[in-house]
Design an enzyme around this catalytic site. Structure first.
Site, PDB file in Angstrom:
ATOM      1  N   ASP A  51     -45.400 -53.860  -9.545  1.00 11.01           N
ATOM      2  CA  ASP A  51     -46.298 -54.196  -8.436  1.00 11.01           C
ATOM      3  C   ASP A  51     -45.554 -54.703  -7.202  1.00 11.01           C
ATOM      4  O   ASP A  51     -46.173 -54.932  -6.161  1.00 11.01           O
ATOM      5  CB  ASP A  51     -47.289 -55.293  -8.859  1.00 11.01           C
ATOM      6  CG  ASP A  51     -48.367 -54.787  -9.807  1.00 11.01           C
ATOM      7  OD1 ASP A  51     -48.448 -53.561 -10.018  1.00 11.01           O
ATOM      8  OD2 ASP A  51     -49.123 -55.621 -10.327  1.00 11.01           O
TER       9      ASP A  51
ATOM     10  N   LYS B 257     -53.161 -58.693  -4.039  1.00 14.08           N
ATOM     11  CA  LYS B 257     -53.727 -57.333  -4.074  1.00 14.08           C
ATOM     12  C   LYS B 257     -54.902 -57.277  -5.028  1.00 14.08           C
ATOM     13  O   LYS B 257     -55.034 -58.091  -5.943  1.00 14.08           O
ATOM     14  CB  LYS B 257     -52.676 -56.288  -4.489  1.00 14.08           C
ATOM     15  CG  LYS B 257     -52.051 -56.480  -5.886  1.00 14.08           C
ATOM     16  CD  LYS B 257     -52.810 -55.879  -7.051  1.00 14.08           C
ATOM     17  CE  LYS B 257     -52.179 -56.239  -8.374  1.00 14.08           C
ATOM     18  NZ  LYS B 257     -52.991 -56.037  -9.538  1.00 14.08           N
TER      19      LYS B 257
HETATM   20  P1  ATP Z   1     -50.086 -58.709 -11.971  1.00 16.07           P
HETATM   21  O1  ATP Z   1     -51.356 -58.628 -11.203  1.00 16.07           O
HETATM   22  O2  ATP Z   1     -48.882 -58.174 -11.224  1.00 16.07           O
HETATM   23  O3  ATP Z   1     -50.171 -58.264 -13.385  1.00 16.07           O
HETATM   24  P2  ATP Z   1     -50.639 -61.484 -12.234  1.00 16.07           P
HETATM   25  O4  ATP Z   1     -51.214 -61.753 -10.880  1.00 16.07           O
HETATM   26  O5  ATP Z   1     -51.577 -61.310 -13.361  1.00 16.07           O
HETATM   27  O6  ATP Z   1     -49.678 -60.261 -12.115  1.00 16.07           O
HETATM   28  P3  ATP Z   1     -48.676 -63.501 -11.784  1.00 16.07           P
HETATM   29  O7  ATP Z   1     -49.356 -64.564 -10.981  1.00 16.07           O
HETATM   30  O8  ATP Z   1     -47.756 -62.600 -11.081  1.00 16.07           O
HETATM   31  O9  ATP Z   1     -49.715 -62.657 -12.621  1.00 16.07           O
HETATM   32  O10 ATP Z   1     -47.938 -64.273 -12.959  1.00 16.07           O
HETATM   33  C1  ATP Z   1     -47.681 -63.726 -14.227  1.00 16.07           C
HETATM   34  C2  ATP Z   1     -46.621 -64.609 -14.899  1.00 16.07           C
HETATM   35  O11 ATP Z   1     -45.395 -64.392 -14.213  1.00 16.07           O
HETATM   36  C3  ATP Z   1     -46.872 -66.095 -14.798  1.00 16.07           C
HETATM   37  O12 ATP Z   1     -47.597 -66.570 -15.884  1.00 16.07           O
HETATM   38  C4  ATP Z   1     -45.488 -66.686 -14.705  1.00 16.07           C
HETATM   39  O13 ATP Z   1     -45.018 -67.052 -15.984  1.00 16.07           O
HETATM   40  C5  ATP Z   1     -44.591 -65.561 -14.208  1.00 16.07           C
HETATM   41  N1  ATP Z   1     -44.065 -65.729 -12.826  1.00 16.07           N
HETATM   42  C6  ATP Z   1     -42.823 -65.403 -12.432  1.00 16.07           C
HETATM   43  N2  ATP Z   1     -42.654 -65.652 -11.126  1.00 16.07           N
HETATM   44  C7  ATP Z   1     -43.803 -66.137 -10.660  1.00 16.07           C
HETATM   45  C8  ATP Z   1     -44.225 -66.568  -9.379  1.00 16.07           C
HETATM   46  N3  ATP Z   1     -43.419 -66.572  -8.318  1.00 16.07           N
HETATM   47  N4  ATP Z   1     -45.501 -66.961  -9.242  1.00 16.07           N
HETATM   48  C9  ATP Z   1     -46.321 -66.956 -10.311  1.00 16.07           C
HETATM   49  N5  ATP Z   1     -45.956 -66.601 -11.554  1.00 16.07           N
HETATM   50  C10 ATP Z   1     -44.714 -66.176 -11.740  1.00 16.07           C
END
Ligand code: ATP
Length: 301
Positions: A141, A14
């Site tokens: 989210d 997203k």
């Molecule tokens: P958001 O946009 O919802 O804030 P994000 O895209 O910045 O999230 P994610 O890729 O969701 O970040 O990852 C954040 C942290 O969540 C990672 O550093 C990891 O430690 C943890 N995590 C838990 N499950 C997962 C997963 N399936 N894939 C990636 N990271 C995960």
């Protein structure tokens, strides 16, 4: 080839086309007006029967994904199993294409995908409302990853109302080296914005989505976390500048960053912007993607 008894679910990333953030609440969360748009960058989660819960991951960012029970896919399996009195014995393989810790809700996407995959594999037949409930328990989210398309999230972002989108939008997403911690970005927001007001969705932006007007959408894109993300990672400003110079209608930090997002006039312009960003060395990689995209969907099984 898909193994017998395997279910694969495809789930989109997203971008927040508006992220209006209020002051920190007593529970530590922030009230938001969060306009989510699902974009065509996907993870795939495959669920297969196993003797115990096991997570594996493949893809360029695989080494950054936790393979223990903190993985949102594992937590989704556990929550669904607990509701139905089952053991969460499943192997979940995540084919990861969404940048990790990039502000594109990759972990949330995997949580929603694992939930849909386990529900199909185990034949639990949870209702849409139940699935949404479990998603909200997993994180702010996650419900949107299930729903896809476009939606306005209020509360801490998890109360969703679906939005109409009247056309396709062409984007480029530039991944940065290293992630940004979402809580750290919110803390920096609190420091920089002691007088944050009540967040409200922008009617101009909602109308631009409804009519599929890229120029109007470009004029209305806002991210209240952008200043905080740039304060923690000043180098992101260079990527934003390169994309604008290459013809982007608008550039912004995606969610809590550090991924940067560029809205293009059309597919050809998006290709040009992606090439300029890749060549500039201001990002790790830059890829075009189209929105809106459907939410978590079973693709085989
Ligand atoms: P958001 O946009 O919802 O804030 P994000 O895209 O910045 O999230 P994610 O890729 O969701 O970040 O990852 C954040 C942290 O969540 C990672 O550093 C990891 O430690 C943890 N995590 C838990 N499950 C997962 C997963 N399936 N894939 C990636 N990271 C995960």
């Amino acid at each position: 080839m898909t193994q017998p008894g395997a279910v694969t679910v495809r789930v989109p990333a997203k971008v927040n086309v508006q992220l209006a953030v209020g002051p920190a609440r007593p529970d530590g969360f922030h009230d938001l007006a969060n306009v989510f748009l699902a974009v065509g960058l996907y993870d795939e989660v495959t669920a297969t029967p196993a003797d115990s819960l096991r997570i594996t991951c493949s893809g360029p960012d695989a080494d950054k994904v936790p393979l223990d029970r903190t993985n949102l896919a594992a937590r989704a399996a556990e929550l669904l199993a607990a509701r139905y009195g089952l053991a969460p014995d499943v192997h979940l393989h995540i084919a990861k294409d969404i940048p990790v810790a990039g502000g594109m809700a990759g972990g949330s996407a995997d949580g929603a995908a694992a939930l849909v995959a386990c529900d199909a594999l185990w034949g639990t037949g949870a209702s849409r409302a139940e699935l949404l409930d479990i998603c909200a328990e997993l994180g702010s989210d996650v419900p949107f990853s299930l729903v896809g398309g476009a939606a306005l999230g209020t509360g801490r972002g998890e109360k969703l109302s679906v939005l109409e989108v009247g056309g396709s939008f062409h984007w480029v997403f530039a991944a940065a080296d290293g992630g940004l911690s979402t809580p750290a970005v919110y803390r920096e927001f609190d420091r920089l914005t002691p007088d944050a007001g009540a967040p409200e969705a922008d009617p101009v932006l909602l109308e631009a989505l409804r009519t599929g007007d890229a120029v109007a959408l470009a004029g209305a894109l806002t991210n209240d976390l952008q200043a905080a993300a740039l304060s923690l990672r000043p180098s992101l400003a260079s990527a934003l500048a390169v994309g604008v110079e290459a013809g982007a209608l608008a550039a912004l930090v995606s969610g809590s960053g550090p991924t940067t997002a560029f809205l293009a006039q059309d597919a050809a312009s998006a290709e040009k912007i992606a090439a300029a960003l890749t060549e500039s060395g201001t990002c790790r990689s830059a890829r075009p993607a189209v929105s809106p995209a459907p939410g978590a969907t079973i693709v085989s099984g």
